[in-house]
Scaffold this motif. Structure first.
Motif, short mmCIF file in Angstrom:
data_model
loop_
_atom_site.label_atom_id
_atom_site.label_comp_id
_atom_site.label_asym_id
_atom_site.label_seq_id
_atom_site.Cartn_x
_atom_site.Cartn_y
_atom_site.Cartn_z
N GLU A 250 48.15 93.47 -14.86
CA GLU A 250 47.11 92.49 -14.54
C GLU A 250 46.46 92.80 -13.19
O GLU A 250 47.16 93.02 -12.20
CB GLU A 250 47.75 91.09 -14.50
CG GLU A 250 46.79 89.97 -14.28
CD GLU A 250 47.52 88.71 -13.79
OE1 GLU A 250 46.82 87.72 -13.50
OE2 GLU A 250 48.76 88.72 -13.66
N TYR A 251 45.15 92.80 -13.17
CA TYR A 251 44.41 93.05 -11.93
C TYR A 251 44.29 91.74 -11.15
O TYR A 251 43.77 90.74 -11.67
CB TYR A 251 43.02 93.60 -12.26
CG TYR A 251 42.18 93.93 -11.06
CD1 TYR A 251 42.65 94.78 -10.06
CD2 TYR A 251 40.90 93.39 -10.93
CE1 TYR A 251 41.86 95.09 -8.96
CE2 TYR A 251 40.10 93.70 -9.83
CZ TYR A 251 40.60 94.54 -8.85
OH TYR A 251 39.82 94.85 -7.76
N ARG A 252 44.78 91.76 -9.92
CA ARG A 252 44.69 90.58 -9.05
C ARG A 252 43.44 90.78 -8.18
O ARG A 252 43.49 91.45 -7.15
CB ARG A 252 45.92 90.47 -8.15
CG ARG A 252 47.24 90.67 -8.88
CD ARG A 252 47.79 89.45 -9.48
NE ARG A 252 48.07 88.43 -8.46
CZ ARG A 252 48.34 87.17 -8.74
NH1 ARG A 252 48.34 86.77 -10.00
NH2 ARG A 252 48.60 86.30 -7.79
N ASP B 176 38.04 89.66 -13.92
CA ASP B 176 37.73 88.38 -14.60
C ASP B 176 38.67 88.10 -15.77
O ASP B 176 38.32 87.40 -16.72
CB ASP B 176 36.27 88.37 -15.09
CG ASP B 176 35.29 88.57 -13.94
OD1 ASP B 176 35.60 88.08 -12.84
OD2 ASP B 176 34.27 89.24 -14.15
N GLY B 177 39.83 88.72 -15.73
CA GLY B 177 40.84 88.46 -16.76
C GLY B 177 40.53 89.10 -18.11
O GLY B 177 41.17 88.80 -19.11
N GLY C 167 38.13 109.80 -20.33
CA GLY C 167 39.53 109.52 -20.70
C GLY C 167 40.40 109.27 -19.49
O GLY C 167 41.63 109.35 -19.57
N LEU C 168 39.76 108.91 -18.37
CA LEU C 168 40.50 108.74 -17.11
C LEU C 168 40.49 107.30 -16.60
O LEU C 168 41.44 106.86 -15.96
CB LEU C 168 39.87 109.62 -16.02
CG LEU C 168 40.31 111.08 -15.96
CD1 LEU C 168 39.35 111.89 -15.10
CD2 LEU C 168 41.72 111.20 -15.41
N GLN C 169 39.37 106.61 -16.86
CA GLN C 169 39.23 105.26 -16.30
C GLN C 169 38.32 104.39 -17.15
O GLN C 169 37.48 104.92 -17.90
CB GLN C 169 38.59 105.35 -14.90
CG GLN C 169 39.58 105.40 -13.76
CD GLN C 169 39.02 104.70 -12.53
OE1 GLN C 169 37.94 105.05 -12.06
NE2 GLN C 169 39.75 103.72 -12.00
N MET C 170 38.47 103.08 -17.01
CA MET C 170 37.62 102.15 -17.75
C MET C 170 36.89 101.23 -16.77
O MET C 170 37.51 100.72 -15.83
CB MET C 170 38.46 101.28 -18.69
CG MET C 170 39.00 102.01 -19.90
SD MET C 170 40.48 102.97 -19.56
CE MET C 170 41.68 101.70 -19.31
N GLN C 171 35.61 101.01 -17.04
CA GLN C 171 34.83 100.09 -16.22
C GLN C 171 35.40 98.67 -16.37
O GLN C 171 35.73 98.25 -17.49
CB GLN C 171 33.36 100.13 -16.65
CG GLN C 171 32.42 99.47 -15.67
CD GLN C 171 31.93 98.14 -16.18
OE1 GLN C 171 32.02 97.84 -17.36
NE2 GLN C 171 31.43 97.32 -15.27
N GLY C 172 35.57 97.98 -15.26
CA GLY C 172 36.18 96.64 -15.30
C GLY C 172 37.67 96.67 -15.01
O GLY C 172 38.31 95.62 -14.94
N PHE C 173 38.20 97.88 -14.82
CA PHE C 173 39.64 98.04 -14.56
C PHE C 173 39.83 98.95 -13.33
O PHE C 173 40.34 100.06 -13.44
CB PHE C 173 40.35 98.61 -15.81
CG PHE C 173 40.23 97.70 -17.00
CD1 PHE C 173 41.25 96.83 -17.34
CD2 PHE C 173 39.05 97.68 -17.75
CE1 PHE C 173 41.12 95.96 -18.42
CE2 PHE C 173 38.92 96.81 -18.84
CZ PHE C 173 39.96 95.95 -19.17
#
Ligand code: NAP
Length: 544
Positions: free
Chosen positions: A111-113, A405-406, A422-428
């Motif tokens: 979970e992203y804080r 934003d959960g 394949g390395l990262q996702m926008q929003g994460f």
């Protein structure tokens, strides 16, 4: 809070292991959380009889330590699971990796804080860990697929899955054993299970194209030549489409000339006469069909190869009815991951092996005593699922990842995986995936793909720390552009033919969006793209 290292890594397979080594060397504190009781990932879980790798071990090995390259002996050219796991343990011991690993710890929440710009990981036991960076080294084939078959809970015998094989010896002697599934795992296991069981029933839904594996023992002179040439071999891997060098020690390539086949036609089966094609299969075996480039792109060439394949299988299986059942009919070579075997077809000539064709006589239900098809009850003591994995996205989704934003990753990926390189996702932000969807991953030598990703991630974190950046994530348009490119290069290949249903496309999991997940454009092109993004100040990413 249990611990707060700089980087939290999920998974202690080859990716997580290298991440510890690499991140430590650049001065980061790191902690790995691993569900299993030790290192090895795929090779820890897949202990079924016959399990082995389809990439030569001298290449399916780490390149980061020249000392390691020089000191490790591989007994076979293509190693068995036991030897690869021994290698993983040796690496863990030699570089003291376990010091930063916590085993028997399954991550169930990521979970992203947002306010703290931190990631919080929660384990099944309720422990929590926080870090600025998270690396999901969770593997591409790590969540076993166990289809929900009617009546499955009523079976009173032993139930096993090839991807979760017990550490303890499984005694099959004298037992009636059933196996469902004839992909790579099933094909490897079936000949070995047949030797151990009283009687083996193979429940096949889709016949497979499989070619004989290389069974050579390692020769000392070959191993030495590799050791002497390792730096060049590693450079060759970086230039090869699949991350495998074309280094061929002590091996003559004059064979083709002897067979009267010139090198240009080696690439195109349609350029050979029918007689030349048959002669080739007769003298060099089924694997020779895989060397032709047009087989993968031209439906006519594909049909020619498929028919030659079927002809050869008819010659290997004594009972023509069994042979006919073993022949793939609805799809072609090159659609699925190529399967390699040791005596697969010969196994069906044994009296103690029965092939049950689930297309002819569909599975009706599992019963307390065994498995019932539309026309027969099969009494079983043991039922083995060789039914594959929820590939590439399964482990990431199962970890219950929630970003800004959960928003859950499951929501972001409801129509298929959306990621950049394949390395990262926008929003994460600050969450990285190793060999994630949209990277060459499963189409590449995994060790090469893993080292490239971990190095890129390590360099990225160093860049951020050196320049005071607190967060990195891709731009939405970078993801869109990359996904369009991943799809574009997969079009026109057998991988995406309408007749093809593979785990590359998610087609083995009910309800999974049909998207071609790995990047088929080749490892060098992909690597250059990643390097260019980094060299241009992480072009395509938002740094803050
Ligand atoms: P797989 O290729 O997905 O094969 C699964 C098998 O189970 C298929 O035959 C499938 O039939 C069958 N199956 C699934 N659900 C079924 C159901 N409800 N009823 C009947 N049959 C069902 O899985 P895998 O064999 O584990 O291999 C997965 C990948 O792991 C490989 O492609 C490879 O990348 C890797 N692997 C590699 C090696 C190696 O290095 N040599 C060894 C093992 C695995 P359908 O085709 O009809 O769905």
């Amino acid at each position: 809070m249990a611990d707060s290292p700089n980087v939290l890594v999920v998974g202690a397979g080859f990716a997580g292991m290298y991440a510890v080594y690499r991140f430590r060397r650049q001065g980061l504190t790191v902690k790995v959380l691993e569900a299993g009781s030790d290192v090895g990932g795929t090779w820890y879980w897949n202990r079924y009889p016959g399990a082995r790798c389809d990439v030569p071990s001298l290449e399916y090995s780490y390149s980061f330590s020249p000392e390691l390259e020089q000191e490790w002996d591989w007994p076979e050219v293509f190693s068995a699971q036991t030897d690869i796991l021994r290698y993983a343990n040796h690496v863990a011991d030699r570089f003291d990796l376990r010091r930063d690993m916590q085993f028997n710890t399954r991550v169930v929440g990521v979970e992203y804080r947002q306010d703290e710009n931190l990631w919080r990981l929660t384990t099944e036991q309720g422990e929590q860990f926080e870090a600025a960076f998270v690396v999901m080294a969770t593997g591409c084939l790590s969540v076993p697929n166990k289809p929900e078959l009617p009546g499955a809970d009523s079976f009173v015998g032993e139930v096993l899955h090839t991807g979760l094989w017990p550490k303890e010896h499984v005694d099959l002697a004298g037992k009636q054993v059933g196996i469902i599934g004839t992909g790579s795992s099933g094909v490897q296991a079936i000949p070995e299970l047949a030797k151990q069981a009283g009687h083996l029933y193979v429940f096949q839904r889709t016949p497979v194209y499989t070619v004989p594996a290389n069974r050579k023992q390692m020769r000392n002179d070959v191993q030495q030549e590799f050791r002497d040439s390792y730096r060049e071999i590693r450079r060759m891997q970086q230039r090869n489409q699949g991350g495998i060098s074309t280094f061929r020690p002590l091996q003559s390539d004059r064979r083709w000339q002897r067979e009267g086949v010139d090198r240009a036609s080696e690439k195109q089966i349609l350029k050979l006469t029918p007689g030349q094609r048959r002669n080739l299969v007769a003298t060099q075996g089924l694997a020779s069909l895989l060397a032709f480039r047009d087989v993968y792109t031209d439906p006519e060439a594909n049909d020619v190869a498929n028919e030659l394949y079927r002809e050869a299988v008819r010659g290997m299986v004594a009972d023509p009815v069994v042979a006919a059942r073993l022949l793939p009919k609805d799809y072609g070579l090159g659609c699925k991951r190529q399967v390699l075997d040791r005596d697969y077809y010969a196994t069906f000539n044994r009296d103690d092996v029965t092939l049950v064709d689930l297309q002819e006589t569909p599975l009706d239900t599992i019963t307390a005593q065994g498995l019932r098809t539309s026309d027969m009850q099969y009494e079983l003591d043991v039922l083995i699922y060789a039914t594959g994995f929820d590939a590439m996205t399964g482990a990431l989704l199962k970890a219950n990842v929630r970003g800004r934003d959960g928003r859950s990753l499951a929501d972001k990926w409801r129509y298929g995986p959306v990621a950049y390189l394949g390395l990262q996702m926008q929003g994460f932000p600050n969450l990285f995936t190793v060999t994630g969807p949209g990277s060459p991953s499963v189409l590449c030598n995994m060790l090469v793909a893993i080292e490239q990703h971990v190095n890129w991630i390590g360099d990225c974190i160093a860049h951020m720390r050196n320049n005071g950046f607190k967060s990195i994530e891709p731009l939405a348009e970078s993801e869109d552009e990359w996904i369009a490119h991943v799809n574009e290069v997969a079009q026109g290949t057998m991988y995406t033919a309408p007749s093809c249903n593979s785990w590359y496309l998610g087609a083995n999991i009910a309800g999974k969006p049909r998207i071609f997940m790995p990047y088929v454009g080749g490892y060098p092109r992909y690597r250059e793209r990643c390097e260019r993004a980094a060299a241009n100040g992480y072009e395509g990413f938002a740094l803050q």
